[in-house]
Design a protein around this motif. Structure first.
Motif, PDB file in Angstrom:
ATOM      1  N   GLU A  62      32.716  37.412  43.322  1.00 31.23           N
ATOM      2  CA  GLU A  62      33.163  37.614  44.703  1.00 31.23           C
ATOM      3  C   GLU A  62      34.251  38.678  44.781  1.00 31.23           C
ATOM      4  OE1 GLU A  62      34.216  37.015  48.792  1.00 31.23           O
ATOM      5  OE2 GLU A  62      32.411  36.455  47.689  1.00 31.23           O
ATOM      6  N   ILE A  74      26.696  41.811  38.338  1.00 35.79           N
ATOM      7  CA  ILE A  74      27.950  42.486  37.979  1.00 35.79           C
ATOM      8  C   ILE A  74      27.653  43.645  37.029  1.00 35.79           C
ATOM      9  CG2 ILE A  74      30.143  42.221  36.728  1.00 35.79           C
ATOM     10  CD1 ILE A  74      30.051  39.234  37.734  1.00 35.79           C
ATOM     11  N   MET A  76      22.197  30.592  38.047  1.00 36.62           N
ATOM     12  CA  MET A  76      23.145  31.272  38.931  1.00 36.62           C
ATOM     13  C   MET A  76      24.097  32.148  38.125  1.00 36.62           C
ATOM     14  SD  MET A  76      26.526  31.170  40.010  1.00 36.62           S
ATOM     15  CE  MET A  76      27.116  29.551  39.539  1.00 36.62           C
ATOM     16  N   LEU A 123      24.372  36.176  38.497  1.00 42.37           N
ATOM     17  CA  LEU A 123      25.615  36.849  38.872  1.00 42.37           C
ATOM     18  C   LEU A 123      26.055  37.810  37.775  1.00 42.37           C
ATOM     19  CD1 LEU A 123      27.748  34.073  40.646  1.00 42.37           C
ATOM     20  CD2 LEU A 123      26.345  35.869  41.658  1.00 42.37           C
ATOM     21  N   ARG A 125      31.672  32.753  39.723  1.00 37.82           N
ATOM     22  CA  ARG A 125      31.462  33.052  41.150  1.00 37.82           C
ATOM     23  C   ARG A 125      32.671  33.740  41.748  1.00 37.82           C
ATOM     24  NH1 ARG A 125      28.327  27.917  43.891  1.00 37.82           N
ATOM     25  NH2 ARG A 125      26.247  28.547  43.256  1.00 37.82           N
ATOM     26  N   MET A 126      33.855  33.258  41.428  1.00 35.45           N
ATOM     27  CA  MET A 126      35.068  33.878  41.972  1.00 35.45           C
ATOM     28  C   MET A 126      35.216  35.305  41.455  1.00 35.45           C
ATOM     29  SD  MET A 126      37.771  30.722  41.792  1.00 35.45           S
ATOM     30  CE  MET A 126      39.133  31.702  42.400  1.00 35.45           C
ATOM     31  N   TYR A 127      34.911  35.487  40.207  1.00 31.99           N
ATOM     32  CA  TYR A 127      34.973  36.818  39.596  1.00 31.99           C
ATOM     33  C   TYR A 127      34.010  37.753  40.333  1.00 31.99           C
ATOM     34  CZ  TYR A 127      34.603  40.232  35.706  1.00 31.99           C
ATOM     35  OH  TYR A 127      34.594  41.363  34.919  1.00 31.99           O
ATOM     36  N   TYR A 129      36.770  30.524  48.357  1.00 32.75           N
ATOM     37  CA  TYR A 129      36.947  31.771  47.636  1.00 32.75           C
ATOM     38  C   TYR A 129      35.689  32.626  47.503  1.00 32.75           C
ATOM     39  CZ  TYR A 129      41.400  29.831  46.234  1.00 32.75           C
ATOM     40  OH  TYR A 129      42.655  29.305  46.238  1.00 32.75           O
ATOM     41  N   PHE A 130      34.564  32.035  47.634  1.00 26.64           N
ATOM     42  CA  PHE A 130      33.373  32.840  47.393  1.00 26.64           C
ATOM     43  C   PHE A 130      32.270  32.508  48.381  1.00 26.64           C
ATOM     44  CE2 PHE A 130      32.935  29.031  44.879  1.00 26.64           C
ATOM     45  CZ  PHE A 130      31.653  28.621  45.165  1.00 26.64           C
ATOM     46  N   ALA A 131      31.366  33.432  48.474  1.00 22.46           N
ATOM     47  CA  ALA A 131      30.183  33.212  49.296  1.00 22.46           C
ATOM     48  C   ALA A 131      28.968  33.383  48.401  1.00 22.46           C
ATOM     49  CB  ALA A 131      30.150  34.219  50.433  1.00 22.46           C
ATOM     50  N   PRO A 132      28.594  32.353  47.683  1.00 23.99           N
ATOM     51  CA  PRO A 132      27.485  32.489  46.731  1.00 23.99           C
ATOM     52  C   PRO A 132      26.204  32.923  47.432  1.00 23.99           C
ATOM     53  CG  PRO A 132      27.968  30.193  47.142  1.00 23.99           C
ATOM     54  CD  PRO A 132      29.064  30.976  47.780  1.00 23.99           C
TER      55      PRO A 132
END
Lengths: 131, 146
Positions: B128, A113, A105, A109, B124-126, A19-22
């Protein structure tokens, strides 16, 4: 709990990797005033800052580690401010014991955002100031 | 229309323009050239995506999950049942010690173990999904998507 998932414990369906690409590459500067915008591997905040700088000061070539002038590139600086605010916090977290990296992390993030939201909400006004 | 107002308008714009049409509000106003979403409106969009991270939202339930600012996350869920209302709000504060979970009734605890990992995955999903769908950014590089 009404959800089929245990919401308050954040059970996520599926494998995270799908689901994600950190990014994992976000670097903040300790001083909070200078940033190297000519790195080949720009992290998200620096990429945002570079774009914001170009928006706010077109044709201005940002030299390596040039001090960002708030009056000239306030938009870019506002983004950096959001990032550097967290940066000091993140540095503190690094010095703590576990769960260090994950907390950092999450903090990074969250900062990104927050910066994206700020940039989006204020980008038109920057454009209109430029005429 | 008030006759004094009508007279004033006629003096300003002349009598060859219908004041009735002039004052009518358009049903579908065209977007303003510099129209932009406020941070609050963007937050609402983010939350709609955030709420979906945890699977389908049951009928009659309202769910919110969003990044409030650079160190606060909010989870909110409530039953939209007037006879039997239930709601649950949790605030997650990121500080130098980790992620503090703040619940109603003055309950505080730091996330740890699986709960911490799950929260990290949710963040992380949020990130992304919000980066791509709200801000049209590549979440890995921060560059604008075409």
């Amino acid at each position: 709990m009404t959800s089929p998932l245990q919401a308050d414990t954040f059970n996520i369906p599926g494998k995270p990797g799908e689901y994600f690409a950190p990014s994992g590459t976000v670097n903040f500067l300790t001083g909070g005033e200078q940033v190297d915008l000519h790195k080949s591997d720009l992290d998200p905040i620096s990429a945002l800052a570079l774009e914001a700088t170009e928006l706010a000061a077109p044709m201005h070539l940002v030299t390596q580690s040039e001090k960002l002038d708030g009056s000239r590139i306030e938009f870019g600086e506002a983004i950096l401010e959001a990032a550097t605010h967290i940066e000091s916090q993140a540095v503190t977290v690094v010095n703590e014991v576990a769960p260090v990296m994950d907390s950092v992390m999450i903090a990074k993030l969250s900062a990104i955002i927050f910066a994206l939201r700020y940039a989006q909400a204020h980008s038109d006004s920057v454009e209109s100031r430029r005429g | 229309m008030n006759s004094a107002l009508k007279k004033a308008l006629t003096m300003l714009i002349g009598d060859d323009v219908s004041t009735k049409n002039l004052l009518r509000m358009p049903k579908n106003p065209t977007p303003r050239p510099f129209q932009q979403m406020t941070e609050r409106e963007l937050l609402t969009l983010e939350s709609e995506i955030g709420a979906q991270i945890f699977g389908p939202i049951p009928v009659g339930v309202r769910r919110e999950f969003f990044c409030l600012d650079d160190h606060t996350w909010i989870w909110h869920e409530e039953k939209l049942d007037k006879k039997n209302p239930e709601s649950n709000t949790i605030r997650y504060e990121i500080n130098e010690h980790g992620v503090l979970k703040v619940q109603e009734g003055a309950r505080y605890n730091y996330l740890e173990g699986e709960e911490f990992n799950n929260f990290a995955v949710a963040v992380r999903m949020y990130y992304e999904q919000v980066a791509r769908r709200v801000y049209q950014r590549d979440p890995a590089t921060g560059t604008k998507l075409a």
